[in-house]
Design a protein around this motif. Sequence first.
Motif, short mmCIF file in Angstrom:
data_model
loop_
_atom_site.label_atom_id
_atom_site.label_comp_id
_atom_site.label_asym_id
_atom_site.label_seq_id
_atom_site.Cartn_x
_atom_site.Cartn_y
_atom_site.Cartn_z
N GLY A 1 0.84 -1.19 0.00
CA GLY A 1 0.00 0.00 0.00
C GLY A 1 0.87 1.24 0.00
N TYR A 2 0.27 2.35 -0.30
CA TYR A 2 0.99 3.60 -0.42
C TYR A 2 0.29 4.67 0.41
N ARG A 3 1.05 5.40 1.22
CA ARG A 3 0.50 6.46 2.04
C ARG A 3 0.07 7.64 1.19
N GLY A 4 -0.67 8.52 1.82
CA GLY A 4 -1.20 9.70 1.15
C GLY A 4 -0.19 10.50 0.35
N ARG B 1 -6.41 0.71 3.69
CA ARG B 1 -6.65 1.14 5.06
C ARG B 1 -7.15 2.58 5.05
N SER B 2 -8.33 2.80 5.65
CA SER B 2 -8.84 4.16 5.73
C SER B 2 -8.34 4.81 7.02
N ALA B 3 -8.47 6.13 7.09
CA ALA B 3 -8.05 6.85 8.28
C ALA B 3 -8.98 6.49 9.44
N ALA B 4 -8.39 6.26 10.60
CA ALA B 4 -9.19 5.88 11.78
C ALA B 4 -8.85 6.81 12.93
N GLY B 5 -8.96 8.10 12.69
CA GLY B 5 -8.68 9.06 13.75
C GLY B 5 -7.37 9.79 13.53
N SER B 6 -7.09 10.71 14.42
CA SER B 6 -5.90 11.56 14.32
C SER B 6 -4.62 10.72 14.35
N GLY B 7 -3.74 11.01 13.43
CA GLY B 7 -2.45 10.33 13.39
C GLY B 7 -2.44 9.03 12.60
N SER B 8 -3.62 8.52 12.23
CA SER B 8 -3.63 7.28 11.45
C SER B 8 -3.35 7.59 9.99
N GLN B 9 -2.83 6.62 9.29
CA GLN B 9 -2.44 6.82 7.89
C GLN B 9 -3.32 6.01 6.96
N ARG B 10 -3.88 6.70 5.97
CA ARG B 10 -4.60 6.00 4.91
C ARG B 10 -3.57 5.23 4.08
N LEU B 11 -4.02 4.10 3.55
CA LEU B 11 -3.14 3.31 2.70
C LEU B 11 -3.89 3.00 1.40
N TYR B 12 -3.32 3.48 0.29
CA TYR B 12 -3.94 3.35 -1.02
C TYR B 12 -3.31 2.21 -1.81
N SER B 13 -4.14 1.51 -2.57
CA SER B 13 -3.65 0.44 -3.44
C SER B 13 -3.21 1.04 -4.77
N PHE B 14 -2.54 0.22 -5.56
CA PHE B 14 -2.14 0.63 -6.91
C PHE B 14 -3.37 1.07 -7.70
N ARG B 15 -4.43 0.29 -7.63
CA ARG B 15 -5.65 0.60 -8.37
C ARG B 15 -6.25 1.92 -7.92
N ASP B 16 -6.22 2.19 -6.60
CA ASP B 16 -6.72 3.48 -6.09
C ASP B 16 -5.95 4.64 -6.74
N ILE B 17 -4.64 4.48 -6.82
CA ILE B 17 -3.80 5.54 -7.39
C ILE B 17 -4.08 5.71 -8.88
N LEU B 18 -4.32 4.60 -9.56
CA LEU B 18 -4.69 4.67 -10.97
C LEU B 18 -5.97 5.50 -11.14
N VAL B 19 -6.96 5.23 -10.31
CA VAL B 19 -8.23 5.98 -10.39
C VAL B 19 -8.01 7.44 -10.02
N LEU B 20 -7.17 7.72 -9.01
CA LEU B 20 -6.86 9.10 -8.64
C LEU B 20 -6.29 9.88 -9.83
N LYS B 21 -5.37 9.25 -10.54
CA LYS B 21 -4.73 9.93 -11.67
C LYS B 21 -5.73 10.16 -12.81
#
Length: 169
Positions: free
Chosen positions: A10-13, A41-61
Amino acid sequence: MVGPVPDDVGYRGPTACSAAGITYRQLDYWARTGLVEPSIRSAAGSGSQRLYSFRDILVLKIVKRLLDTGVSLQQIRQAVQHLRDRGVEDLAGITLMSDGASVYECTSADEVVDLVQGGQGVFGIAVGRVWREIEATLVQLPAEKPGEPPAEHPGDQLAARRRARAAGE
């Protein structure tokens, strides 16, 4: 030809932003509004890190490219939902075309030509090409395994400040 989707990392924000060419503010807004949520992994409160998959990043782009060409967020939401409904391997073989108002999916060169000849297509996004761009970018950026404790991330300045503050107290 595109490579297999890496499903064990996974890849952080900040990494997702860099690979997709978007700001962290956009990433955060899109996650909070459900446009593109991190699938690992979604954010679960302050200080937590979202974790994006390759496919998520493809859709973001792809979302970024559609926005840059003037497609409305409503049309983009419909296109993203359509992409979610497709299998990952299917994505590499499609071209998204738009006239600035609507988004069309083409799975063959003939469909692209028909759309352009009909005067509807103004620009296209070859998803396989975006896929390869992201692969090339992510090779140079930090990734982490979802089940392992998060490692030090070079772009995580906030966590570094917290550690420095805790060490000094």
